[in-house]
Scaffold this motif. Sequence first.
Motif, PDB file in Angstrom:
ATOM      1  N   ILE A 192      47.068  40.952  47.488  1.00 33.74           N
ATOM      2  CA  ILE A 192      47.861  41.659  46.474  1.00 33.74           C
ATOM      3  C   ILE A 192      49.254  42.016  46.969  1.00 33.74           C
ATOM      4  O   ILE A 192      49.969  42.766  46.301  1.00 33.74           O
ATOM      5  CB  ILE A 192      47.137  42.953  46.022  1.00 33.74           C
ATOM      6  N   LYS A 193      49.665  41.487  48.107  1.00 27.81           N
ATOM      7  CA  LYS A 193      50.938  41.891  48.695  1.00 27.81           C
ATOM      8  C   LYS A 193      52.106  41.376  47.866  1.00 27.81           C
ATOM      9  O   LYS A 193      51.986  40.429  47.088  1.00 27.81           O
ATOM     10  CB  LYS A 193      51.046  41.379  50.125  1.00 27.81           C
ATOM     11  N   GLY A 194      53.243  42.043  48.056  1.00 28.19           N
ATOM     12  CA  GLY A 194      54.462  41.652  47.356  1.00 28.19           C
ATOM     13  C   GLY A 194      55.241  42.868  46.895  1.00 28.19           C
ATOM     14  O   GLY A 194      54.673  43.936  46.648  1.00 28.19           O
ATOM     15  N   GLU A 195      56.544  42.713  46.776  1.00 27.84           N
ATOM     16  CA  GLU A 195      57.419  43.810  46.344  1.00 27.84           C
ATOM     17  C   GLU A 195      57.864  43.652  44.898  1.00 27.84           C
ATOM     18  O   GLU A 195      58.488  44.566  44.347  1.00 27.84           O
ATOM     19  CB  GLU A 195      58.653  43.874  47.259  1.00 27.84           C
ATOM     20  N   ASP A 196      57.579  42.527  44.281  1.00 27.38           N
ATOM     21  CA  ASP A 196      57.989  42.303  42.900  1.00 27.38           C
ATOM     22  C   ASP A 196      57.113  43.120  41.957  1.00 27.38           C
ATOM     23  O   ASP A 196      56.007  43.563  42.329  1.00 27.38           O
ATOM     24  CB  ASP A 196      57.890  40.816  42.557  1.00 27.38           C
ATOM     25  N   PRO A 197      57.561  43.345  40.711  1.00 31.35           N
ATOM     26  CA  PRO A 197      56.785  44.176  39.777  1.00 31.35           C
ATOM     27  C   PRO A 197      55.377  43.665  39.511  1.00 31.35           C
ATOM     28  O   PRO A 197      54.447  44.470  39.382  1.00 31.35           O
ATOM     29  CB  PRO A 197      57.635  44.161  38.509  1.00 31.35           C
ATOM     30  N   VAL A 198      55.183  42.360  39.417  1.00 27.85           N
ATOM     31  CA  VAL A 198      53.844  41.827  39.158  1.00 27.85           C
ATOM     32  C   VAL A 198      52.887  42.205  40.290  1.00 27.85           C
ATOM     33  O   VAL A 198      51.745  42.615  40.061  1.00 27.85           O
ATOM     34  CB  VAL A 198      53.898  40.301  38.975  1.00 27.85           C
ATOM     35  N   SER A 199      53.353  42.088  41.533  1.00 29.06           N
ATOM     36  CA  SER A 199      52.512  42.431  42.681  1.00 29.06           C
ATOM     37  C   SER A 199      52.238  43.924  42.728  1.00 29.06           C
ATOM     38  O   SER A 199      51.103  44.358  42.993  1.00 29.06           O
ATOM     39  CB  SER A 199      53.180  41.972  43.979  1.00 29.06           C
ATOM     40  N   ARG A 200      53.259  44.745  42.477  1.00 26.32           N
ATOM     41  CA  ARG A 200      53.049  46.196  42.509  1.00 26.32           C
ATOM     42  C   ARG A 200      52.079  46.631  41.408  1.00 26.32           C
ATOM     43  O   ARG A 200      51.263  47.532  41.611  1.00 26.32           O
ATOM     44  CB  ARG A 200      54.391  46.912  42.344  1.00 26.32           C
ATOM     45  N   ARG A 201      52.173  46.011  40.269  1.00 26.18           N
ATOM     46  CA  ARG A 201      51.251  46.329  39.180  1.00 26.18           C
ATOM     47  C   ARG A 201      49.815  45.984  39.577  1.00 26.18           C
ATOM     48  O   ARG A 201      48.884  46.763  39.333  1.00 26.18           O
ATOM     49  CB  ARG A 201      51.662  45.560  37.927  1.00 26.18           C
ATOM     50  N   ALA A 202      49.639  44.829  40.215  1.00 23.34           N
ATOM     51  CA  ALA A 202      48.304  44.428  40.668  1.00 23.34           C
ATOM     52  C   ALA A 202      47.784  45.378  41.746  1.00 23.34           C
ATOM     53  O   ALA A 202      46.588  45.702  41.785  1.00 23.34           O
ATOM     54  CB  ALA A 202      48.335  42.997  41.197  1.00 23.34           C
ATOM     55  N   GLN A 203      48.675  45.826  42.623  1.00 23.57           N
ATOM     56  CA  GLN A 203      48.263  46.764  43.670  1.00 23.57           C
ATOM     57  C   GLN A 203      47.791  48.084  43.063  1.00 23.57           C
ATOM     58  O   GLN A 203      46.746  48.625  43.459  1.00 23.57           O
ATOM     59  CB  GLN A 203      49.431  47.013  44.622  1.00 23.57           C
ATOM     60  N   LEU A 204      48.530  48.602  42.105  1.00 26.86           N
ATOM     61  CA  LEU A 204      48.140  49.851  41.455  1.00 26.86           C
ATOM     62  C   LEU A 204      46.753  49.713  40.835  1.00 26.86           C
ATOM     63  O   LEU A 204      45.885  50.573  41.022  1.00 26.86           O
ATOM     64  CB  LEU A 204      49.163  50.221  40.383  1.00 26.86           C
ATOM     65  N   ARG A 205      46.530  48.632  40.097  1.00 26.00           N
ATOM     66  CA  ARG A 205      45.236  48.454  39.438  1.00 26.00           C
ATOM     67  C   ARG A 205      44.114  48.351  40.464  1.00 26.00           C
ATOM     68  O   ARG A 205      43.033  48.949  40.298  1.00 26.00           O
ATOM     69  CB  ARG A 205      45.246  47.205  38.553  1.00 26.00           C
ATOM     70  N   THR A 206      44.326  47.609  41.554  1.00 27.89           N
ATOM     71  CA  THR A 206      43.285  47.449  42.564  1.00 27.89           C
ATOM     72  C   THR A 206      42.953  48.773  43.237  1.00 27.89           C
ATOM     73  O   THR A 206      41.779  49.121  43.420  1.00 27.89           O
ATOM     74  CB  THR A 206      43.719  46.414  43.618  1.00 27.89           C
ATOM     75  N   TYR A 207      43.971  49.552  43.603  1.00 34.01           N
ATOM     76  CA  TYR A 207      43.740  50.838  44.275  1.00 34.01           C
ATOM     77  C   TYR A 207      42.988  51.805  43.354  1.00 34.01           C
ATOM     78  O   TYR A 207      42.029  52.463  43.773  1.00 34.01           O
ATOM     79  CB  TYR A 207      45.067  51.460  44.697  1.00 34.01           C
ATOM     80  N   VAL A 208      43.444  51.914  42.109  1.00 30.31           N
ATOM     81  CA  VAL A 208      42.790  52.830  41.164  1.00 30.31           C
ATOM     82  C   VAL A 208      41.367  52.371  40.876  1.00 30.31           C
ATOM     83  O   VAL A 208      40.431  53.177  40.797  1.00 30.31           O
ATOM     84  CB  VAL A 208      43.610  52.936  39.861  1.00 30.31           C
ATOM     85  N   HIS A 209      41.175  51.063  40.737  1.00 26.07           N
ATOM     86  CA  HIS A 209      39.869  50.473  40.441  1.00 26.07           C
ATOM     87  C   HIS A 209      38.864  50.797  41.552  1.00 26.07           C
ATOM     88  O   HIS A 209      37.746  51.259  41.274  1.00 26.07           O
ATOM     89  CB  HIS A 209      40.041  48.956  40.297  1.00 26.07           C
ATOM     90  N   GLU A 210      39.243  50.570  42.805  1.00 23.61           N
ATOM     91  CA  GLU A 210      38.304  50.786  43.907  1.00 23.61           C
ATOM     92  C   GLU A 210      37.983  52.268  44.087  1.00 23.61           C
ATOM     93  O   GLU A 210      36.829  52.629  44.368  1.00 23.61           O
ATOM     94  CB  GLU A 210      38.858  50.193  45.209  1.00 23.61           C
ATOM     95  N   LEU A 211      38.965  53.145  43.931  1.00 20.83           N
ATOM     96  CA  LEU A 211      38.680  54.573  43.987  1.00 20.83           C
ATOM     97  C   LEU A 211      37.766  54.974  42.828  1.00 20.83           C
ATOM     98  O   LEU A 211      36.928  55.872  42.968  1.00 20.83           O
ATOM     99  CB  LEU A 211      39.972  55.385  43.964  1.00 20.83           C
ATOM    100  N   GLY A 212      37.909  54.308  41.694  1.00 22.60           N
ATOM    101  CA  GLY A 212      37.008  54.568  40.566  1.00 22.60           C
ATOM    102  C   GLY A 212      35.554  54.324  40.928  1.00 22.60           C
ATOM    103  O   GLY A 212      34.661  55.070  40.509  1.00 22.60           O
ATOM    104  N   HIS A 213      35.288  53.280  41.731  1.00 25.91           N
ATOM    105  CA  HIS A 213      33.916  53.038  42.170  1.00 25.91           C
ATOM    106  C   HIS A 213      33.403  54.197  43.021  1.00 25.91           C
ATOM    107  O   HIS A 213      32.225  54.549  42.961  1.00 25.91           O
ATOM    108  CB  HIS A 213      33.840  51.740  42.979  1.00 25.91           C
ATOM    109  N   ALA A 214      34.282  54.798  43.835  1.00 20.94           N
ATOM    110  CA  ALA A 214      33.862  55.939  44.649  1.00 20.94           C
ATOM    111  C   ALA A 214      33.454  57.117  43.771  1.00 20.94           C
ATOM    112  O   ALA A 214      32.596  57.923  44.155  1.00 20.94           O
ATOM    113  CB  ALA A 214      34.982  56.348  45.602  1.00 20.94           C
TER     114      ALA A 214
END
Length: 739
Positions: A322-344
Motif C-alpha cells: 500500500i506504499k506511496g505518497e500519491d492520493p490513491v495510495s494514501r486513500r488505500a492506506q487509510l482504508r487498510t489501517y481503519v479496516h484492520e483496527l476494526g477487526h480488533a
Amino acid sequence: MSIMLDPTALDGAVRPARRNDLEGLTLPHGAEQSGATEAAHVEPEAEEMAQLRARMARLEAQALSRPADEAVPTTVSGRFRSAGAGTQLELRVDVDGPRPLMRISGDFFQISGATTNYVGSFVVDALTTTLTEGLVKLTGRGKFSFPVLSPHVEVSIVRGTAVAPTPGEATVQFSTDGGSPSASYLCAFVSPHFRSVQLEQDSVAGTVPFVSYDTGSLPQPPSSPARVLTVPAAYAEAGIEVQIAGAPDVVPAGAAGADARWSNAELHNAMVNHFSLWQNATRWQAWQMVATSHVDDTVRGIMFDAGGAFQRQGFAVFYDKIKGEDPVSRRAQLRTYVHELGHAFNLLHSWQKNLAIPPQPLGPNGGLGELSWMNYAQNFQPPPPAPGGTAAYWAAFPFQFTDSELVHLRHGFYRDVIMGGNPFLVGAAEVDVDLFDDPVVDNSGLALELRSNGTFRFGEPVVVEIKLSTTDVRGRSTHGRLHPNDGFVTVAIRTPSGETRIYRPPLIRCADHEDRTVLDAERPAIYDSAYIGYGKDGFYFQQPGQYQLRAQYHASDGSRVFSDVHRLNVRRPLTEADEDVAELMMSGDEQGTIFYLLGSRAESLESGNRALDEVLDRHPEHPLAVYPRMVKGFGVSRDFKDLTPAKELRVRPANTEEGIGQLSKVVESSAGDEGVDNITLGQVMRRLARVEARAGNPQRAAEVMDEMVEIFDRKHLNPHVMRDIRSQAERTREETTRP
C-alpha cells in the motif's frame, strides 16, 4: 444453581462524582460470572438509596425551573460514569450529535478493594424521549447480558448552558415490569466519546507509517464533506476515541537481510515480545505493526493475534502492498489501517455479519454491496444492474462505518467489543449446520465440495480439501479465495454429540486485491486445502464419532454457494501408543497453534514443540508421526525473525539439514495412500525443493520436482489437476535453479 442478577442488587449509593478511568484497569477474564455471583442478593442500603433519589429529584427540579434565557439546545450524548466503591455503572447515551442511533447502553463493574471486575451489560434499542429546555428524559426496556428482574431503564440528564455546555449528571433508574423502582445511579459526564482505546504502533525500518488523507483530493460522494482523516479521526467520527500510546518505535531490519517478509508465527511472536501494553488480559489496548510484506504477497493486512484466551489485540499492515505518497495510495492506506483496527474491535467483513453476536443483518447483495470500511473496494458489488468494483466503491463511499457497525462499536456488549474479550466471530457456534440450507434458486453456475479422508485417527490433524467448480459450460469468473483464513469460505462442523460450531481460524487475512479466476472447460475447478482441526475455539475434533461438515462460499457477485454435507469419522484410539500420541498432539493450545502456523520457533510455543518432539522420540514409526515431522520440517527450514523485548530484530537462521531430513520423511510416508493429503504433499515437496536449493543442491531440487510429478501421476488425478501440478513443478524448478 441459577442466580438472577438484578439491578436492584447493585449498589447505587450516593457518593461524590469523580472521574475514575476504567480504560486503564485490567479486568479478570470470567469476571462477568464471578461478579454476578458476588453482586447477587446484595441489597442496597435503604437510607443511601433515599438520599440518591432525593438528589436526583432536586437536579431534575432545578433543570425544569431553569430560566428560559439560560437554556440552550446543547447535546447530551457521550459517556457517563458513577463513582465510588461497590457497583459502578458506565453509561453511554446516544441520542444527539453526529449520527445518533437513539440508544442507551451501559456496563456494570464490581469494585472490591483494589480490583475491578466486569459484571454485565445492557442496551436499550427503542427509546421514548422527552425533551425540555433543561432536561432530557429517556425511557425504554433494556436487553441485558444477564437475567434481571428490573429491565426498565429511565435516564434523566441535565442539559448544559451557553456558559457551561458540558452535560450535567445523568440519573439512572431501573424498575420492574410493574413499575416498582429498584437500583438508582448518579453518573457524571466523562467524555463525548462512547469508548476509548489506546493504540500502540511500531514499524519496521524502511516503512513509512500512514499519517493522513484529504478525502477531497480525489472524487467522492457529494454528500461526504471533504476533510482530513487520520485513523483516530476516522474512529472519532464513529464516536470512538483512539489514543496513540507513546512515541512509535522503529524496529531495525538489518538483521533480516534480504528476507523482509513476515510469517504469521513471526508476527505473533513479535506482539508477545514487543507490545509494551500487551497482557493476557481484557483491555482497551491494541498493537499495530507496520511491516514490509507478508509471506503471502497478496495480503495487505492481517489480524494475527491467535494466542491464548485473550485475542484481537494485535494486527499488522504491509507497507509494500500500500506504499506511496500519491492520493490513491494514501486513500488505500487509510482504508487498510481503519479496516484492520476494526477487526480488533470484533467487526467482521461486510459479508460475514450474519455470524456476529448478536447477529447482524447483511447489507445489500449479501453484504458485498455495503459501503463500509469493512468491505473490500474491489469486491464491492451492489445488486445489478448497478456497477461494482473499485471505482464504483470509491465513487460512493462516504468514509464511515455503517449504522449496524456503529451499533456494535458504541453499544455492543463489553466482552464482544473490548480487545482480549470474546474471540473474533464469537457467537458463530450458535449457527446450526441445517441453517446452511440450499437456496431456492441457484443460478451462480458454481458448485462447492468438501472432501477428505473418510476416517481419521484420534488426534490426527483434520485437513479438508475445498473444491470450487463451474456447472456452466460457458464458464464463470469469480475470485479464487477458498481458504477459511480469507473469510470467503465458512465451514460448519456438527460434532457427534450434536453441537454445531463454525470453524474460526486463528487469524483473519485480508487479501484485498484484484483476484479473478476463470473456471471453464480448460480449467473446470480449483482446489485448496485447509487444516480445520484447530482454531480460535481450540481443537474441534476432540471426541470419537461421526462429524458432519458443510461449507459456504461467497462468490464475487454476492452469490452464496453451499456444499453438500460431508461426513467423516474420528475413530477411537486402539492402542496405548495411539492414546499417548493423541495426548501429546492435542494436550494444549500451543500444539494446535504450531500445526496451524505450519511450524514456529517462537519461545512462547516452546512447550508445544517439546510435546511434538516427544512424539518423534517415543513413537517415530506411528502413522501420526508424519504430522510433527511436517511442521518441524517447515519450521526449521526457514529463517525465523524474532522481535525481542529489547526491540531488536534478530534472525535465527534455517537449519536446512534438519529441514531436508524431516520433509523427506514426510514425502516417503505420503507417496502412497497414507500420510498427508495430496495438496499438502505438493506444498511439502515444493518446500523441500527450495530447501535443497538453499543448501546448495539445485540439481537435487529439480529432481524433487520430477519426483512430485511422478508421485501424482501414480495417483491417477484428473488431467486438469495434473496440468496445474506440472505448472507448479516447472515454476519451482525455475525458481530454485535461477542463478
